[in-house]
Enzyme design. Structure first.
Site, PDB file in Angstrom:
ATOM      1  N   MET A 291       1.371  -1.033  -0.357  1.00 49.87           N
ATOM      2  CA  MET A 291      -0.036  -0.364   0.265  1.00 49.87           C
ATOM      3  C   MET A 291       0.522   1.449   0.144  1.00 49.87           C
ATOM      4  SD  MET A 291      -2.854  -1.201  -0.371  1.00 49.87           S
ATOM      5  CE  MET A 291      -4.074  -0.478  -0.195  1.00 49.87           C
TER       6      MET A 291
ATOM      7  N   HIS B 196      -4.212  -5.869  -9.070  1.00 49.89           N
ATOM      8  CA  HIS B 196      -4.921  -4.209  -8.783  1.00 49.89           C
ATOM      9  C   HIS B 196      -6.498  -5.019  -9.095  1.00 49.89           C
ATOM     10  CE1 HIS B 196      -6.645  -0.635  -8.242  1.00 49.89           C
ATOM     11  NE2 HIS B 196      -7.737  -0.385  -9.370  1.00 49.89           N
TER      12      HIS B 196
HETATM   13  C1  GRF Z   1      -6.095  -7.081  -2.963  1.00 50.27           C
HETATM   14  O1  GRF Z   1      -7.446  -7.137  -3.696  1.00 50.27           O
HETATM   15  C2  GRF Z   1      -5.149  -5.953  -4.168  1.00 50.27           C
HETATM   16  O2  GRF Z   1      -6.013  -6.355  -5.131  1.00 50.27           O
HETATM   17  C3  GRF Z   1      -4.881  -5.447  -3.674  1.00 50.27           C
HETATM   18  O3  GRF Z   1      -4.510  -5.665  -2.104  1.00 50.27           O
HETATM   19  C4  GRF Z   1      -5.413  -6.584  -1.746  1.00 50.27           C
HETATM   20  C5  GRF Z   1      -4.583  -7.093  -1.086  1.00 50.27           C
HETATM   21  O4  GRF Z   1      -5.170  -8.595  -0.848  1.00 50.27           O
HETATM   22  N1  GRF Z   1      -3.790  -4.622  -4.374  1.00 50.27           N
HETATM   23  P1  GRF Z   1      -3.784  -9.543   0.646  1.00 50.27           P
HETATM   24  O5  GRF Z   1      -3.322  -8.621   0.796  1.00 50.27           O
HETATM   25  O6  GRF Z   1      -3.464  -9.861  -1.035  1.00 50.27           O
HETATM   26  O7  GRF Z   1      -4.995 -10.626   1.015  1.00 50.27           O
END
Ligand code: GRF
Length: 211
Positions: A92, A111
């Site tokens: 993030m 994404h």
């Molecule tokens: C996922 O929906 C991904 O596409 C987005 O953030 C979320 C992360 O989920 N970038 P996780 O940590 O992989 O469970």
């Protein structure tokens, strides 16, 4: 021979787990060499450690506003594990041109939308608000502009009339796990350039089965 892949996470880590589980197969072209989190509370760290994957926590807060120093630490951790390809999986933080440049053409992201629509955050709520009939996820190469790199693969899911944010997110997430593992394998096998955009999952049977 397996290629060494590093995964950057910030939280839950379900996409990281999907890649790690796929990589247990000797025939899968990736070995997960390290999982790095910028948040010490990221739940995915324990999930990676439980699978015997080396983990590193490199908290961005420890570096204050010095994004370059934070990324230099990540770069060093990736280099220490001889990582060739980086997968962002729910990471993030926006990356600076430094780290993007270091891994140009070999850094992937997943994404939760059918890019180029709904870049950024809150994609499922925005999809519902827009009234789109299809939503989904995208694996793309990372470039300096957020969520704008070349698309490697996409999967679509139908939006159902009774969907809320949680139900739509969970249906997209299941596709994310399939798509990311398939797209990484294809990327490492050198096929990525042949079909820039490919729906690996045909949503039509789902659509016909929807109420
Ligand atoms: C996922 O929906 C991904 O596409 C987005 O953030 C979320 C992360 O989920 N970038 P996780 O940590 O992989 O469970």
């Amino acid at each position: 021979m397996k290629r060494r892949v590093g995964i950057l996470i910030s939280g839950r880590g379900s996409n990281m787990v999907a890649l790690a589980e796929a990589a247990r197969d000797p025939a899968y072209p990736a070995a997960i060499g390290v999982v790095i989190a910028n948040d010490p509370t990221a739940a995915g760290l324990a999930l990676a450690a439980a699978r015997g994957i080396p983990t590193r926590t490199i908290p961005h807060r420890a570096f204050g506003r010095d994004r370059a120093a934070h990324e230099a630490a990540i770069d060093a951790a990736l280099a220490a594990e001889e990582i060739e390809v980086v997968c962002l999986a729910g990471y993030m933080r926006l990356l600076t041109p430094f780290l993007v440049g270091r891994y140009a053409g070999r850094m992937l992201n997943i994404h939760p939308s059918l890019l180029p629509v709904f870049p950024g955050l809150n994609t499922h709520a925005r999809a519902l608000a827009a009234g789109v009939k299809f939503h989904g996820c995208t694996v793309h190469l990372v470039t300096e502009a957020m969520d704008e790199g070349p698309i490697l693969a996409q999967a679509a899911v139908p939006v159902r009339p009774d969907d809320d944010e949680a139900s739509l997110a969970s249906r997209v997430l299941a596709e994310e796990h399939r798509l990311y593992t398939a797209a990484l394998a294809r990327f490492l096998s050198g096929d990525a350039g042949r079909a820039p955009t490919t729906a690996l999952h045909n949503p039509l049977p789902d659509l016909l089965a929807a109420p």
